[in-house]
Write a protein that holds these residues in place. Structure first.
Motif, PDB file in Angstrom:
ATOM      1  N   VAL A   1      -4.271   4.566   4.428  1.00 59.06           N
ATOM      2  CA  VAL A   1      -3.495   4.027   3.315  1.00 59.06           C
ATOM      3  C   VAL A   1      -4.357   3.924   2.057  1.00 59.06           C
ATOM      4  CG1 VAL A   1      -2.031   2.679   4.869  1.00 59.06           C
ATOM      5  CG2 VAL A   1      -4.072   1.624   3.876  1.00 59.06           C
ATOM      6  N   THR A   2      -3.696   3.683   0.929  1.00 60.89           N
ATOM      7  CA  THR A   2      -4.384   3.299  -0.296  1.00 60.89           C
ATOM      8  C   THR A   2      -3.851   1.927  -0.701  1.00 60.89           C
ATOM      9  OG1 THR A   2      -2.738   4.363  -1.730  1.00 60.89           O
ATOM     10  CG2 THR A   2      -4.644   5.675  -1.063  1.00 60.89           C
ATOM     11  N   LEU A   3      -4.727   1.123  -1.312  1.00 56.02           N
ATOM     12  CA  LEU A   3      -4.364  -0.243  -1.695  1.00 56.02           C
ATOM     13  C   LEU A   3      -4.715  -0.472  -3.163  1.00 56.02           C
ATOM     14  CD1 LEU A   3      -5.819  -2.111   1.426  1.00 56.02           C
ATOM     15  CD2 LEU A   3      -3.404  -1.586   0.987  1.00 56.02           C
ATOM     16  N   PRO A   4      -3.976  -1.365  -3.833  1.00 58.44           N
ATOM     17  CA  PRO A   4      -4.288  -1.660  -5.247  1.00 58.44           C
ATOM     18  C   PRO A   4      -5.650  -2.331  -5.369  1.00 58.44           C
ATOM     19  CG  PRO A   4      -2.671  -3.208  -4.385  1.00 58.44           C
ATOM     20  CD  PRO A   4      -2.841  -2.148  -3.342  1.00 58.44           C
TER      21      PRO A   4
ATOM     22  N   GLU B   1       1.873  -3.415   3.899  1.00 63.24           N
ATOM     23  CA  GLU B   1       3.114  -2.643   3.942  1.00 63.24           C
ATOM     24  C   GLU B   1       2.887  -1.276   3.298  1.00 63.24           C
ATOM     25  OE1 GLU B   1       6.207  -4.974   2.200  1.00 63.24           O
ATOM     26  OE2 GLU B   1       6.210  -6.446   3.829  1.00 63.24           O
ATOM     27  N   PHE B   2       3.330  -0.231   3.986  1.00 62.99           N
ATOM     28  CA  PHE B   2       3.142   1.137   3.481  1.00 62.99           C
ATOM     29  C   PHE B   2       4.117   2.067   4.184  1.00 62.99           C
ATOM     30  CE2 PHE B   2       0.591   0.493   7.187  1.00 62.99           C
ATOM     31  CZ  PHE B   2       0.648   1.680   7.894  1.00 62.99           C
ATOM     32  N   GLY B   3       4.705   2.976   3.455  1.00 61.83           N
ATOM     33  CA  GLY B   3       5.574   3.994   4.035  1.00 61.83           C
ATOM     34  C   GLY B   3       6.650   3.463   4.951  1.00 61.83           C
ATOM     35  N   GLY B   4       7.215   2.320   4.639  1.00 59.36           N
ATOM     36  CA  GLY B   4       8.264   1.736   5.476  1.00 59.36           C
ATOM     37  C   GLY B   4       7.747   0.993   6.689  1.00 59.36           C
TER      38      GLY B   4
ATOM     39  N   GLY C   1       0.803  -1.206   0.000  1.00 61.26           N
ATOM     40  CA  GLY C   1       0.000   0.000   0.000  1.00 61.26           C
ATOM     41  C   GLY C   1       0.842   1.265   0.000  1.00 61.26           C
ATOM     42  N   GLU C   2       0.161   2.397   0.085  1.00 57.63           N
ATOM     43  CA  GLU C   2       0.827   3.701   0.153  1.00 57.63           C
ATOM     44  C   GLU C   2       0.164   4.533   1.239  1.00 57.63           C
ATOM     45  OE1 GLU C   2       0.261   5.363  -3.681  1.00 57.63           O
ATOM     46  OE2 GLU C   2       1.645   3.980  -4.703  1.00 57.63           O
TER      47      GLU C   2
ATOM     48  N   PRO D   1      -9.149   3.495  -0.977  1.00 61.60           N
ATOM     49  CA  PRO D   1      -8.775   4.093   0.309  1.00 61.60           C
ATOM     50  C   PRO D   1      -9.121   3.134   1.450  1.00 61.60           C
ATOM     51  CG  PRO D   1     -10.794   5.088  -0.525  1.00 61.60           C
ATOM     52  CD  PRO D   1     -10.301   4.170  -1.606  1.00 61.60           C
ATOM     53  N   ALA D   2      -8.254   3.067   2.439  1.00 61.92           N
ATOM     54  CA  ALA D   2      -8.474   2.160   3.570  1.00 61.92           C
ATOM     55  C   ALA D   2      -7.949   2.802   4.851  1.00 61.92           C
ATOM     56  CB  ALA D   2      -7.789   0.824   3.326  1.00 61.92           C
ATOM     57  N   THR D   3      -8.491   2.338   5.973  1.00 56.58           N
ATOM     58  CA  THR D   3      -8.062   2.804   7.289  1.00 56.58           C
ATOM     59  C   THR D   3      -7.734   1.592   8.152  1.00 56.58           C
ATOM     60  OG1 THR D   3      -9.535   4.719   7.124  1.00 56.58           O
ATOM     61  CG2 THR D   3      -8.707   4.172   9.313  1.00 56.58           C
ATOM     62  N   ILE D   4      -6.601   1.658   8.829  1.00 58.31           N
ATOM     63  CA  ILE D   4      -6.202   0.575   9.729  1.00 58.31           C
ATOM     64  C   ILE D   4      -6.316   1.080  11.162  1.00 58.31           C
ATOM     65  CG2 ILE D   4      -4.401  -1.085  10.344  1.00 58.31           C
ATOM     66  CD1 ILE D   4      -3.138  -0.569   7.594  1.00 58.31           C
ATOM     67  N   TYR D   5      -7.290   0.544  11.910  1.00 54.26           N
ATOM     68  CA  TYR D   5      -7.495   0.941  13.298  1.00 54.26           C
ATOM     69  C   TYR D   5      -6.646   0.066  14.214  1.00 54.26           C
ATOM     70  CZ  TYR D   5     -11.436   3.652  11.535  1.00 54.26           C
ATOM     71  OH  TYR D   5     -12.209   4.564  10.856  1.00 54.26           O
TER      72      TYR D   5
END
Length: 209
Positions: free
Chosen positions: A43-46, A64-67, A9-10, A30-34
Motif C-alpha cells: 500500500v501507499t499511505l499519506p 483502509e485500501f482498495g475496499g 491508503g491506496e 510505501p508500506a507493506t502489511i504482513y
C-alpha cells in the motif's frame, strides 16, 4: 488503552527505488502489511498523517485500501539517515482479541528523597497484551524513594490484561542512588575563612613609603 489510528491508503502495484522516490515526492509513503503465512499487502499511505501517527508508541492502526480494511501494528520503520524522512513502513496484521508482544518504553515520575536520583536500568520492557490494550509507556513513580531503593520488573504496574514477558522478574528496572559527585560535594569540609581579613593581609613597612 491502545491508541487506535485510522489511515486511508491506496493499493501499490509498482515497486523499486524509482517508484519509491516518486511516491515520496508526491508526499506518500510505501508500506507493506504482513499477515503471518499469507501474502503481504502493498500500500501507499499519506506522509503527513502517517508521520504524525507514528509518534504514538504501540498504536493500533486500521488501514483502509482498495475496499479492504486491515488492523495492524508497526513492525519496522525505515528512515533516511540524512533527511530523517520515513522511506518505508512494515506493518504486521492483527486480529481482534489477539495478544502480541510489544516493547514498551520506561519513564519515571516524581522526586526521590534528598540528593538521590532515579536511574532507569532498563529502557524498554517486553509486555504481552491484547491488541486493544497495548500500553504506550510504563511509568514508575519514584516520589520519596530513598538511596539504595530498587524497583524490580515484578513490581511494575501494567494495564489490565497485560503481563510482563521477561526472563527475570527480579531484574532491576529503576535504581535510586545518590550520585558520587553529589556525595563528595555534601561531605567536603567548608574552607576556613580568615578570622581577620586585615590580619591576613601583608604588613606595610612605614619606612618603605
Amino acid at each position: 488503552m491502545a491508541t487506535t489510528i485510522k489511515l486511508e491508503g491506496e493499493v501499490r502495484n509498482e515497486f523499486g527505488k524509482g517508484v519509491a522516490r516518486r511516491l515520496r515526492v508526491a508526499n506518500k509513503i510505501p508500506a507493506t502489511i504482513y499477515a503471518g503465512g499469507a501474502d503481504p499487502a502493498f500500500v501507499t499511505l499519506p506522509m503527513r498523517e502517517t508521520t504524525l501517527a507514528l509518534r504514538h508508541t504501540n498504536a493500533l492502526f486500521t488501514i483502509e485500501f482498495g475496499g479492504e480494511s486491515k488492523m495492524a501494528v508497526v513492525k519496522d520503520v525505515q528512515k533516511n539517515p540524512v533527511k530523517r524522512i520515513i522511506e518505508h513502513i512494515d506493518f504486521f496484521e492483527v486480529k481482534a482479541g489477539e495478544k502480541i508482544d510489544v516493547e514498551v518504553p520506561v519513564f519515571v515520575e516524581g522526586t526521590p528523597k534528598g540528593a538521590a536520583v532515579a536511574f532507569v536500568d532498563i529502557q524498554e520492557l517486553k509486555v504481552r497484551a491484547d491488541i486493544s490494550n497495548l500500553p504506550e509507556k510504563i511509568v514508575v513513580n519514584v516520589e520519596g524513594l530513598t538511596d539504595g531503593t530498587k524497583v524490580f520488573a515484578k513490581d511494575i504496574e501494567l494495564p489490565e490484561g497485560a503481563e510482563l514477558d521477561v526472563e527475570h522478574a527480579e531484574e532491576s528496572v529503576v535504581t535510586i542512588e545518590v550520585p558520587e559527585d553529589a556525595t563528595e560535594f555534601t561531605s567536603a569540609p567548608e574552607a576556613a575563612a580568615p578570622a581577620d581579613a586585615t590580619a591576613a593581609a601583608p604588613a606595610v613597612d612605614a619606612d618603605a613609603k
